[in-house]
Design an enzyme around this catalytic site. Structure first.
Site, short mmCIF file in Angstrom:
data_model
loop_
_atom_site.label_atom_id
_atom_site.label_comp_id
_atom_site.label_asym_id
_atom_site.label_seq_id
_atom_site.Cartn_x
_atom_site.Cartn_y
_atom_site.Cartn_z
N SER A 160 -10.37 -6.07 -10.72
CA SER A 160 -9.62 -4.82 -10.83
C SER A 160 -10.48 -3.72 -11.45
CB SER A 160 -8.39 -5.06 -11.71
OG SER A 160 -7.83 -3.83 -12.13
N TYR A 192 -9.01 2.30 -7.35
CA TYR A 192 -7.95 3.29 -7.23
C TYR A 192 -8.55 4.59 -6.69
CZ TYR A 192 -5.41 0.25 -10.44
OH TYR A 192 -4.79 -0.81 -11.02
N THR A 206 -6.59 0.40 -3.27
CA THR A 206 -5.17 0.32 -3.61
C THR A 206 -4.47 1.62 -3.21
OG1 THR A 206 -5.50 -1.21 -5.42
CG2 THR A 206 -3.52 0.16 -5.52
N LYS A 262 -4.77 -2.22 0.21
CA LYS A 262 -3.75 -3.01 -0.50
C LYS A 262 -2.55 -2.13 -0.83
CE LYS A 262 -3.18 -5.94 -4.60
NZ LYS A 262 -2.49 -5.10 -5.57
N HIS A 312 2.72 -4.39 -5.06
CA HIS A 312 2.10 -4.36 -6.38
C HIS A 312 2.83 -5.32 -7.34
CE1 HIS A 312 -1.02 -1.58 -8.18
NE2 HIS A 312 -0.70 -2.31 -9.23
#
Lengths: 385, 385, 385, 385
Positions: free
Chosen positions: A110, A134, A160, A254, A278
């Site tokens: 992440s 992100y 994401t 995602k 999520h």
């Protein structure tokens, strides 16, 4: 250290995690947005399906190996990107990556990890590494993240899409959960009640490792504040296109639930679509991942891979997802519970449980390879409601 | 005063209200008719819908502003008329109206308020004021109510249609709830256990403020007796027509569930229809407001505005109501819980929570204005039951 | 000894069994695979059906007699093969067989019984005996089992198809359940709390009686390990065909849920198909037996008998199964609970309860013989959901 | 004596009854057959329907009066025949009959009453009396019952069709409930804990009053034994025809769920059909009365009256039954709970509650007479599940 051989299921690992973590930390893993309606549906909606076995089939030789985003995988599983894994166990991301390597599956780091992407790459060079990104407000920061990921050997970029803003997670608001943990009285009491966890935490404190070089992180901020400061709500599919170009390697997106969006992703040539809400942490009342899967599988029609993320707790869940068109599953909480319970050994236990459950499901369904799962193994109960 | 920042949701405000109010007063807010089947359905039936997000949409700029009954509103919300708001907090109606003004939304005062319509108008001249009217047996009293409302600057007349008689509210019968509160032993004990509430109550006792000038109110009467004495069960659509003529300004009708009745209201030229079952307080077993909405929206077909009243507890509920054809929502209990918990600050907290939840829902659904919600954002789960 | 006349139902016998058995032994009976979703559905799914009575019918004379696999039976019931029945009561298999003989029904002995097939045959020559066989890895052992069964007068061979590997039974993993019972501290404490059971256990210890002659059984192994060592995951329908030829007598196959497999069984000429998911102990998430029955009955179309195994707890369950096309039902846990509660008397009580319940159901449905049940006695509720 | 004005609902009266009766006596009222699935469905299945109101209707004048089996009734209600009403309150049948007379409705006496039919007729000559009859084995006894009923002025004969044998009521078996009550230790302790009830019981002991003249009743027998000794399982529709001829007055048949049987009853010319499953006390898993009603109403098509018996607990239940085609409802437990709580005053309270609830339902639905209920007032929720 708990006796992991008595943990028969992922649910058992969750109980061990609860026993070792301070309440507000445990709830940061366990909780979801608002009434946690979607969170619960992620698991419950698997119950709409029944698996229909074939008996009298030779299943002596069977294999759960498959290919995920162009790479062989010993299981149809990927460890999901999860923020702050290092909060649950010292160097938690590294422990999880090691376990993934041993199990022969991929690991996705992440953006909000505690260990930086370079630390993970150095410590576990053998694992197939993905990096989750992100949309960041600061274009230079975003570009530097991508370049660092490529430089440290991450193979797949995972973008994401469902975090324009952070969802309201009522539990975190009630717990006033911040990074780093703010020493409020109730938090201090919870933490003192968990000395094993505290010892680790003091050794390896909580921070956003990938940002450590970029900026000082003074003060206490909620995850929502952190996201609001960093993330770019104006990003759109053009941003995705630019990132695909920039990365110039396998890209997965995602956070899709909508067949319309799956069409757009296919048009951009992504290597996989991750059907996900999520983990029920963003917007409550959206469809569960497994319920959204069939329409997406129909829209995609084999043009790219599909990974199901959300609610997988059993080998039979993986089997159901395969029958509905998923090529693999991502798991988040299952490995985090194992990690929080016992570090790398706990992640390994989680993967062992799922592997064993999937293997038994294959044997009892009369299926010997991952390609042999089909819609014919699903059965809709027309008789009982 | 409770720490309102730890109240993450409307449900949390309800718990704070429960902690501050005597039981029978809390149950007067919380309860409904008979088995409270419809009361529960008002909230639960939102669960029949799933919101389907679009990702990859630029949502950096988004607005929840809209127009309600001809007036701009910063949120698609109106504070519902609720009897005896001043019982929960001294001058409760004024506190709520102030909070509405600050939030940029309209406030509807009940005929059965504690503060009179003139007191509210004097104290909060800046709020957009609606006045709710029952059909009254005494034609002179009804006419005087209408004239006083007009004289004090109320903009909209809200006619309640679903109170020919009062519903049987079992909890109020068990609690022997009366106006004013009868000093029975159990009531006294409940009240003594809530000294903060009691202090306010002694300062500003319970009465029907709008009737204070008209008649002395000696004795203890249940709400049902009060209604039976006042309200006219023989009123019909002709009565509505006469009131529309008398008022000569915007009129909304409240308490419709039936498309046939919606047609009649449209034919009379009302400015909005409020789809409502009186918060589940009148007849149990009637449809929930949200379940009744689609058929009414289809019948009305845009000829007048539609306001959904009943069961709204989350920003996603407002989003669902918009997708199904409601122009705005009325909220009753959500603001009363805030009011009972902490007065004006509590109402403001309730509105802040709903505003924040709606804003996040918009961002995560890929919607930037109230007009952008559509049936396409709803998704019926055909897969999982 | 408990007062069995106060045990009104099979559920009551279960409570008596729980009171007499050590927890891990009770859970070995009671538990199922994984989340026990299928286990629960086995019983719950009967609730999808309503029985529709005819009144005004002369039901003074009525009989539950029928023919099961070519042999008259006083009830449409067969005692299911269940491993380790002798663990719940000394010589439990013999007690159950005696009770079956007295009730005029057939008894099926498990390969994994405590008493050997010869002991049962010697002790209860009068009962109609079936022998259940797994596919064994060792062809000589399998052939010898078949020959011993024939030599001891077992009439029917029952081939289990759904045990390629053993299902994961989480409770047994948590309890570390082994054969023989491993003297772990928690197990010892559980056992000492059940002195009545312990006394019997010491007299007649736990072992796999049918294997006693074949091999020493040193060490503690879980049932899963025992199965993995013995059973042949490569067996297929050809193996079934060879066993049919070898046995040269009535053969039934157990563990089908799939109409495709039922077709194969019919093609091989079996004498009955047992619709079963192994009592929810093998693969969770497969259909309940009663839900799978209608499609199998339609596929079989009367070409062979059908026995329903799973979830039968009431006389009305037997009636429902008959209406859906089952010729008889197998019961496992119901008789084991009786056995564990009170030995032979408990099994007899279980059979008495079911007989009485079935008889009353016949009288009140207006049915006087087993052949008179029809689909017309079932009613699908279209009104209430 | 409890304060009945705090009993807001029938459910509240049930709690008062529970507080006054020994447990096994309370469970004799409260319990049903087997798992009480049908018992629960009787009430729950009303939940499948929603009442859809019309507003803007003049409902100032409204009446719940109707005609039941040729006689005006102030409410669409009949007190159901219930065995042993005199066990709950001394001379319970007389108290209930008096309350029925005062409420202007009919009262149906059970064959198994404590007070004899003559005692009731003498004590309450003003009530419209029905007499319920089982098929009796002894033709002379059955004929004498019919003649005594006629001689004591019973207007309607109510023939029970669903008692060929008695259902298995697990609670009564567990409680070893007998007539008279057997002084077992647990029963004695329960009774001593209820001195108010005991005082009445000693004054007016339990017996089958209608049989007192016919035979001595020595010994303790369960209700099932009593029924088995008395009732004729060979009776059929011809028996009904003969009884109709013998009675030569209004006849109603009780215990139908099946449209086929309703056709037969219509062909015999009965004056009403009572749709009933004996309060869930006979065969579990049969349809609830309200779920069975629509198909029967369709079959009967107005050729005779229909009375719904089972699950009515609210005024809205009566309204739903009317909308589905029932001319009236029978209530059993609701009046027995009132009776057990406070004798005649309790029955009156039960009737007052239902009258008030029905009246409010009429006002809020926009209905002013019993004939005005229609299928248009029902609404099937297509939106929410």
């Amino acid at each position: 250290m708990p006796r992991l051989d008595f943990a028969a299921s992922i649910a058992d690992l969750r109980l061990l995690a609860r026993a070792r973590l301070p309440r507000s930390v445990f709830e940061f893993i366990d909780g979801g947005a608002a009434d946690e309606y979607t969170l619960k549906a992620n698991s419950d909606d698997f119950g709409a399906f029944r698996l229909m076995p074939d008996v009298g089939v030779d299943v002596a030789l069977r294999s759960s190996a498959t290919t995920v985003v162009g790479k062989p995988s010993r299981l149809p599983l990927v460890l999901a990107p999860t923020g702050l894994a290092g909060l649950y166990w010292p160097k938690g991301e590294i422990a999880a990556a090691r376990s993934a390597a041993r199990a022969g599956i991929s690991f996705c780091l992440s953006t909000n990890s505690v260990a930086s992407m370079e630390e993970v790459a150095d410590a576990v060079p053998e694992v197939d590494r993905w990096f989750q990104l992100y949309f960041l407000k600061d274009p230079d920061l975003m570009r530097s993240m991508v370049e660092r990921a490529r430089a440290s050997g991450y193979r797949v970029l995972c973008i994401t899409l469902d975090l324009a803003v952070q969802g309201r997670r009522d539990r975190d608001i009630r717990n006033a959960f911040t990074v780093p943990l703010k020493p409020r009285l109730t938090t201090v009491l919870e933490v003192l009640a968990r000395p094993a966890w505290l010892a680790g935490f003091l050794r390896a404190p909580m921070r956003f490792g990938n940002f450590a070089a970029a900026a000082p992180q003074g003060g206490f901020s909620s995850i929502a504040q952190h996201i609001a400061k960093l993330c770019d709500a104006s990003a759109d599919w053009d941003t995705v296109a630019r990132l695909i170009e920039l990365w110039d390697g396998p890209v997965v997106v995602k956070g899709l639930l909508n067949p319309r969006d799956a069409e757009r992703a296919v048009a951009l040539g992504v290597d996989a679509i991750i059907v996900s809400n999520h983990g029920g942490r963003q917007l409550d009342r959206v469809p569960s991942a497994i319920a959204a899967l069939p329409a997406i599988a129909a829209a995609v029609a084999g043009r790219t891979q599909i990974i199901l993320d959300g609610g997988v707790r059993r080998g039979t869940d993986i089997a159901i997802a395969r029958c509905l068109g998923a090529d693999a599953c991502m798991i988040g909480r299952p490995f985090l519970w194992g990690l929080a319970a016992a570090g790398e050994a706990g992640v390994t236990r989680a993967l062992d449980i799922l592997r064993d459950e999937l293997d038994i499901a294959m044997a009892l369904l009369g299926v010997t390879s991952m390609d042999a799962f089909s819609a014919g193994h699903l059965w809709r109960n027309e008789t009982a409601r």
